[in-house]
Design an enzyme around this catalytic site. Structure first.
Site, short mmCIF file in Angstrom:
data_model
loop_
_atom_site.label_atom_id
_atom_site.label_comp_id
_atom_site.label_asym_id
_atom_site.label_seq_id
_atom_site.Cartn_x
_atom_site.Cartn_y
_atom_site.Cartn_z
N LYS A 221 64.39 42.13 -44.06
CA LYS A 221 64.71 40.77 -44.49
C LYS A 221 66.18 40.64 -44.85
O LYS A 221 66.79 41.57 -45.34
CB LYS A 221 63.87 40.42 -45.74
CG LYS A 221 62.36 40.35 -45.50
CD LYS A 221 62.03 39.09 -44.77
CE LYS A 221 60.70 38.48 -45.10
NZ LYS A 221 60.28 38.30 -46.43
N LEU B 85 53.51 42.09 -42.13
CA LEU B 85 54.49 43.15 -41.96
C LEU B 85 54.98 43.62 -43.32
O LEU B 85 55.10 42.81 -44.25
CB LEU B 85 55.70 42.63 -41.16
CG LEU B 85 55.46 42.27 -39.70
CD1 LEU B 85 56.67 41.53 -39.14
CD2 LEU B 85 55.20 43.54 -38.89
N GLU C 52 54.65 32.62 -32.73
CA GLU C 52 54.99 31.79 -33.88
C GLU C 52 55.22 30.35 -33.41
O GLU C 52 55.99 30.12 -32.47
CB GLU C 52 56.28 32.35 -34.51
CG GLU C 52 56.54 31.90 -35.91
CD GLU C 52 55.94 32.86 -36.94
OE1 GLU C 52 55.19 33.79 -36.57
OE2 GLU C 52 56.21 32.64 -38.13
N TYR D 132 51.87 4.30 -49.47
CA TYR D 132 51.81 5.68 -48.98
C TYR D 132 52.22 6.65 -50.10
O TYR D 132 51.55 7.63 -50.39
CB TYR D 132 52.73 5.83 -47.77
CG TYR D 132 52.69 7.22 -47.17
CD1 TYR D 132 51.82 7.50 -46.11
CD2 TYR D 132 53.49 8.23 -47.65
CE1 TYR D 132 51.77 8.77 -45.56
CE2 TYR D 132 53.44 9.50 -47.11
CZ TYR D 132 52.58 9.76 -46.06
OH TYR D 132 52.53 11.01 -45.53
N CYS E 205 62.31 8.55 -73.68
CA CYS E 205 61.81 7.53 -74.62
C CYS E 205 62.18 7.80 -76.07
O CYS E 205 61.94 6.96 -76.93
CB CYS E 205 60.29 7.39 -74.50
SG CYS E 205 59.40 8.77 -75.22
N LYS F 235 63.02 37.38 -37.01
CA LYS F 235 61.75 37.03 -37.65
C LYS F 235 61.75 35.52 -37.87
O LYS F 235 62.50 34.99 -38.69
CB LYS F 235 61.60 37.76 -38.98
CG LYS F 235 60.27 37.51 -39.66
CD LYS F 235 60.05 38.49 -40.80
CE LYS F 235 58.65 38.39 -41.36
NZ LYS F 235 58.32 37.06 -41.88
N TYR G 203 55.46 36.85 -29.19
CA TYR G 203 56.09 38.12 -29.55
C TYR G 203 55.16 39.29 -29.81
O TYR G 203 55.62 40.38 -30.11
CB TYR G 203 57.01 37.94 -30.75
CG TYR G 203 56.33 37.34 -31.98
CD1 TYR G 203 55.25 37.97 -32.58
CD2 TYR G 203 56.81 36.17 -32.55
CE1 TYR G 203 54.64 37.44 -33.70
CE2 TYR G 203 56.21 35.63 -33.67
CZ TYR G 203 55.13 36.27 -34.24
OH TYR G 203 54.53 35.74 -35.34
N CYS H 214 56.16 6.12 -73.15
CA CYS H 214 57.29 6.79 -72.48
C CYS H 214 57.39 6.30 -71.04
O CYS H 214 56.44 6.42 -70.28
CB CYS H 214 57.09 8.30 -72.50
SG CYS H 214 58.35 9.20 -71.58
N CYS I 103 56.79 15.69 -74.21
CA CYS I 103 57.03 14.44 -74.91
C CYS I 103 55.70 13.94 -75.48
O CYS I 103 54.68 13.97 -74.81
CB CYS I 103 57.58 13.43 -73.91
SG CYS I 103 57.53 11.74 -74.49
N CYS J 209 62.31 13.40 -76.54
CA CYS J 209 62.23 13.09 -75.12
C CYS J 209 63.44 12.27 -74.69
O CYS J 209 63.72 11.23 -75.28
CB CYS J 209 60.94 12.30 -74.85
SG CYS J 209 60.86 11.63 -73.18
N ALA K 79 55.38 2.13 -50.27
CA ALA K 79 54.97 2.22 -51.67
C ALA K 79 53.52 2.68 -51.76
O ALA K 79 53.16 3.53 -52.57
CB ALA K 79 55.14 0.87 -52.36
S1 IVH Z 1 55.22 40.84 -35.11
C1 IVH Z 1 51.29 43.17 -36.33
N1 IVH Z 1 57.36 39.48 -34.60
O1 IVH Z 1 56.02 37.51 -39.64
C2 IVH Z 1 52.39 42.29 -36.76
N2 IVH Z 1 56.02 38.79 -36.41
O2 IVH Z 1 55.40 38.92 -42.12
C3 IVH Z 1 52.75 41.34 -35.69
N3 IVH Z 1 56.84 36.79 -37.54
O3 IVH Z 1 52.57 37.05 -39.61
C4 IVH Z 1 53.86 40.49 -36.09
N4 IVH Z 1 58.59 36.48 -36.26
O4 IVH Z 1 53.99 35.28 -38.48
C5 IVH Z 1 56.30 39.62 -35.40
N5 IVH Z 1 59.27 38.35 -33.99
C6 IVH Z 1 58.21 38.48 -34.78
C7 IVH Z 1 57.96 37.58 -35.81
C8 IVH Z 1 56.86 37.79 -36.62
C9 IVH Z 1 57.91 36.04 -37.28
C10 IVH Z 1 55.90 36.56 -38.63
C11 IVH Z 1 54.46 36.58 -38.22
C12 IVH Z 1 53.79 37.53 -39.16
C13 IVH Z 1 54.77 37.63 -40.26
C14 IVH Z 1 54.65 38.92 -40.98
#
Ligand code: IVH
Length: 679
Positions: free
Chosen positions: A315, A89, A180, A45, A412, A123, A228, A433, A427, A409, A43
């Site tokens: 995406k 990206l 990442e 917290y 209340c 990604k 990566y 309330c 409200c 509302c 509570a």
């Molecule tokens: S390459 C120069 N590879 O996506 C760009 N990014 O929207 C280098 N991310 O900030 C990024 N998985 O945090 C790359 N396999 C992957 C990734 C990746 C996730 C993220 C990364 C970046 C963001 C860009």
């Protein structure tokens, strides 16, 4: 467990208060997770956390500070400059966009029709970090920050099991490796279990866990890593990205196992294949990153703005589904905002069972003409709350009717008003309330209001839960409960006596503080002072506010004429006093108090003077002129006598002007009055 956290300081400096709250939350986290010896109960917290969230709600400029609840406040870590900037990206969503991305690369490089070779990797939905190795030892690590400079989270990164502490002989003397940090879905579920704090998603959990002041807490949260991308290096590593990933793997870094070399033509199939595996992966991904494999070509392509020309994030589309809208529930927030929420037949949207969605606000429902009983199309993108995209009118039941947003509302029953130009209906029940009462009582007791020492958030919540504190008047009956308070865990006689004494000391209160304490929307300290100065006494204020409910009434005009009080503030005040619950509340509270009159402002030509207005004023209404004069400390009367100091003469003034002349009273034209009144 029973130690009471100190009462919250009035949020004079909300940023400092928020930082303090976050520090206390972090300490509680540490005790809970690291030492397995909680220092406060759930509570307490939650109360801290709620205060932090409400501060954020009131101060949107602090939002970023609270993005990761439980994590350190902004500025808590040292800064590290990246040798090479960390970029973002560009996104594509459709095959055609990806084809255009490839075409632009070919144009840039002058490649003609030559197909491009890529490495494709999922990604990862985590947070990007840069790892620096010097002489093959992990030297430091930073978050992305603004891309140029990030936060120094070195010690926290050292706790990651998957992070190599050293690199083999063939590694360059200096190298930045990017990747990442993420949390697996399983670790996320385990972390969220059995504690009152709930992270919204694995990414927030990872970010909150990495940004801990105490590395022991980070260690206790299980964080994972994928490497990566390249940063700066004293020597090249490989000639292709594919080689680079293989080297990272050999050096001991986790590299995503789904990464593959794909041709331009193979990208679409790869995209589909990863999308199919997405739900079964133990980490969140939101697309696939395609990177030109040849590092020499990458160099030539370079960057445009904040993104490389050699990579793109394709995406996944937002997930959609159809279901039936069963009800529109109206939720009342702690500030009285009425928010509509759709109750749905549960439906699976991209692996997540959805039974609620946001409808944003009244206008949105009307604009989309979403009706109860409708088949609706839902969208869930990443971790955002599912949204209703549209209703399908062709599947609408014959008896359906447009949704009527309530003007009362649901918590209340008080009137809910929507000031002109705003999208949110609120409200007006305020202190009466139940959805708002705790927040309002905390405000009532706060330093700038009644300033009751010891009546902090925790105490208000505790007493409210016990049923002792349902309305402000109850505060002033707490002395009858002194023994019961003393008997509560963590209290004792001394604390109880102190609290009662603190309350009793506040029965006498200046009018401005009293007005502010009521928590009427838009009536902050400044406006409360304006009102107190203008109306001087509680009785006058109250009487005038009730009359101001009638638009066009003298009281309403006068209220609107107080410099600094605009029409929307006037509407809030009128709304508050129109609500019977609020009037009842005042009727109970006020007799328990001595509300001190506000003494008239000093200085100026009109301070302490008696003024009569006569004739028709051209640029001011009578109530406005009167209000202005009173605000400057004058008394406005109807008839001219020897005691009159000024007569302000408008057009077609009659006998009063003549009388003033005969008595030798100073006569002012409207323009002269305006000048002296500073208008
Ligand atoms: S390459 C120069 N590879 O996506 C760009 N990014 O929207 C280098 N991310 O900030 C990024 N998985 O945090 C790359 N396999 C992957 C990734 C990746 C996730 C993220 C990364 C970046 C963001 C860009």
């Amino acid at each position: 467990m029973s130690a009471r956290p100190p009462a919250p300081a009035a949020a004079a400096d909300p940023r400092a208060r928020l930082a303090e709250l976050l520090a206390r939350l972090a300490a509680a986290d540490a005790a809970y997770h690291r030492d397995d010896a909680p220092i406060m109960d759930d509570a307490a917290y939650d109360a801290l956390r709620r205060e932090a969230e409400s501060l954020r709600a009131r101060h949107p400029e602090l939002a970023a500070t609270l993005d990761q609840v439980g994590a350190a406040p902004a500025g808590a870590f040292g800064k590290l400059r990246h040798r090479l900037p960390m970029l973002s990206l560009d996104n594509v969503f459709e095959p055609a966009d990806f084809a255009e991305f490839c075409a632009s690369i070919r144009r840039f490089l002058g490649l003609g029709a030559a197909p491009l070779a890529f490495v494709a990797e999922p990604k990862i939905d985590g947070l990007s970090i840069s790892l620096t190795y010097e002489n093959r030892r992990f030297a430091r690590g930073a978050t992305r920050g603004d891309g140029a400079e990030g936060e120094d989270v070195t010690e926290n990164l050292r706790t990651l099991r998957e992070l190599p502490a050293t690199l083999p002989e063939d590694a360059p003397d200096f190298i930045e490796i990017r990747g990442e940090v993420y949390m697996t879905k399983a670790d996320f579920v385990a972390l969220n279990q059995g504690q009152s704090r709930q992270f919204a998603n694995p990414r927030n959990a990872a970010a909150g866990s990495l940004r801990q002041l105490d590395p022991a807490i980070t260690a206790a949260r299980r964080l994972s890593l994928f490497a990566y991308a390249r940063g700066a290096a004293s020597a090249a590593v490989g000639e292709t990205h594919w080689d680079y990933l293989a080297t990272l793997r050999r050096w001991g870094f986790p590299v995503n196992p789904l990464a593959e070399r794909v041709s331009e033509a193979g990208a679409e199939a790869f995209q589909r294949a990863v999308a199919e595996r997405r739900a079964g992966l133990d980490y969140d991904i939101d697309g696939v990153v395609y990177k030109i494999d040849d590092l020499a070509l990458q160099e030539r392509l370079g960057f445009a703005g904040r993104a490389p020309r050699w990579a793109v994030a394709w995406k996944f589309p937002a997930e959609r589904a159809l279901t039936t809208l069963r009800a529109i529930d109206i939720q009342v927030g702690r500030t009285g905002a009425l928010t509509p929420r759709a109750r749905l037949d549960p439906v699976n949207v991209g692996g997540v069972l959805v039974s609620h969605a946001t409808l944003h606000n009244e206008d949105e429902i009307a604009r989309k003409d979403v009706r109860i009983g409708d088949t609706v199309e839902l969208q869930r993108a990443g971790d955002v709350i599912p949204q209703i995209l549209r209703a399908l009118p062709e599947r609408r039941p014959a008896d359906s009717a447009p949704f009527v947003f309530p003007d009362h509302c649901p918590a209340c029953g008080a009137l809910a008003i929507r000031p002109a130009g705003e999208v949110v209906r609120r409200c007006t029940g305020g202190l009466s309330c139940p959805a708002q009462v705790v927040e309002r009582l905390i405000h009532f007791c706060a330093r700038a209001a009644f300033d009751i020492e010891g009546m902090g958030e925790r105490t208000v919540e505790q007493f409210h839960a016990l049923g002792w504190l349902l309305s402000p008047a109850d505060i002033f009956t707490l002395r009858d409960r002194e023994a019961a308070i003393a008997a509560l865990e963590g209290w004792g006689e001394v604390s109880a006596r102190k609290l009662v004494a603190a309350i009793e000391a506040r029965r006498r209160v200046p009018l401005a503080r009293f007005i502010f304490a009521l928590g009427i929307r838009r009536i902050g300290e400044q406006n409360a002072k304006l009102l107190a100065r203008h109306y001087s006494s509680y009785a006058t204020w109250r009487q005038q506010m009730e009359q101001a409910g009638v638009i066009g009434s003298d009281a309403r005009l006068e209220l609107g004429s107080i410099s600094g009080i605009g029409p929307s503030i006037a509407e809030e005040l009128a709304g508050f006093f129109a609500e019977p619950h609020n009037r009842d509340l005042l009727d109970r509270l006020v007799p328990m108090l001595t509300i001190e009159d506000e003494v008239a402002a000093e200085g100026g030509a009109f301070a302490g003077k008696t003024i009569v207005f006569t004739g028709t004023l051209e640029t001011l209404t009578r109530p406005e002129a009167k209000a202005r004069a009173e605000a400057l400390g004058a008394k406005v009367t109807e008839s001219v006598s020897k005691k009159t100091d000024f007569v302000v003469v408008g057009a077609e003034a009659g006998s009063k002007a003549a009388k003033a002349a005969s008595l030798g009273v100073t006569i002012l034209s409207e323009a002269e009055f305006r000048d002296l009144a500073g208008l």
